[in-house]
Scaffold this active site. Structure first.
Site, PDB file in Angstrom:
ATOM      1  N   HIS A  81       0.835  -1.205   0.000  1.00  0.00           N
ATOM      2  CA  HIS A  81       0.000   0.000   0.000  1.00  0.00           C
ATOM      3  C   HIS A  81       0.871   1.257   0.000  1.00  0.00           C
ATOM      4  CE1 HIS A  81      -3.779   2.194   1.373  1.00  0.00           C
ATOM      5  NE2 HIS A  81      -2.829   3.105   1.517  1.00  0.00           N
ATOM      6  N   GLU A  82       1.823   1.327   0.925  1.00  0.00           N
ATOM      7  CA  GLU A  82       2.651   2.528   1.047  1.00  0.00           C
ATOM      8  C   GLU A  82       3.660   2.638  -0.102  1.00  0.00           C
ATOM      9  OE1 GLU A  82       1.495   4.658   2.965  1.00  0.00           O
ATOM     10  OE2 GLU A  82       0.219   3.292   4.095  1.00  0.00           O
ATOM     11  N   HIS A  85       2.008   4.030  -3.152  1.00  0.00           N
ATOM     12  CA  HIS A  85       1.871   5.497  -3.209  1.00  0.00           C
ATOM     13  C   HIS A  85       3.121   6.135  -3.818  1.00  0.00           C
ATOM     14  CE1 HIS A  85      -1.950   5.963  -1.278  1.00  0.00           C
ATOM     15  NE2 HIS A  85      -1.557   5.347  -0.166  1.00  0.00           N
TER      16      HIS A  85
END
Length: 176
Positions: A81-82, A85
């Site tokens: 997820h991170e 980004h």
């Protein structure tokens, strides 16, 4: 290449997975990823946070409490997820929606479900609560958080009322 599951600590596993996904994105997109600092200093209810910094570097912060409570899920969900980004911002620019189609495509490439929020139990974690300060404009009273209040005091930032467009001024009679 190190298999994250063979490393001893959850932190070592997260570091290895983070850097492995960044390398995978470089190979896939033929784009260099920025130098990425990884910290384990995030508190509260968020599992992770990613941002690009002005100097062309990236920062990913992880919540060590949630990592230690849910190590397998953290590796499977939070790390991609991170990293997703950072990859999305490098590939498409920082004006994209954080959890938009570009980020979702990257998540799917990483083999992760593109969910905006984690599902970890946070019932025993404390969320930060901000003090509120009363400010007035020409038409009403506003409540500014302690963060905005401190910006007014320290940096001279001026906030405007969205309705009457007048500057907000501290209301000395209604401070907490």
């Amino acid at each position: 290449m190190n298999d994250p599951s063979n490393l001893r600590t959850p932190i070592e596993q997260v570091l290895a997975r983070t850097h492995s996904l960044l390398r995978e994105a470089e190979d896939w997109l033929h784009l260099p990823m920025p130098p990425t600092e990884v910290r384990f200093d995030l508190h509260g209810l968020a599992a992770g946070q990613a941002r690009l910094e002005i100097a062309g570097r990236a920062l990913i912060r992880y919540n060590p409490t949630l990592l230690h409570r849910h190590p397998a899920e953290f590796l499977r969900e939070t790390v991609p997820h991170e990293v997703g980004h950072i990859v999305a911002f490098i590939r498409h620019g920082t004006r994209i929606r954080p959890h938009g189609a570009e980020w979702q495509t990257i998540m799917r490439h990483f083999g992760a479900y593109p969910s905006r929020c984690h599902r970890f139990d946070t019932s025993t974690l404390r969320a930060r609560t901000l003090r509120r300060f009363s400010y007035r404009c020409g038409c009403r009273t506003h409540q500014l958080s302690s963060i905005r209040h401190n910006r007014v005091l320290a940096a001279g930032v001026v906030y405007l009322c969205p309705r009457c467009r007048q500057p907000l001024r501290p209301d000395p009679g209604h401070q907490p």
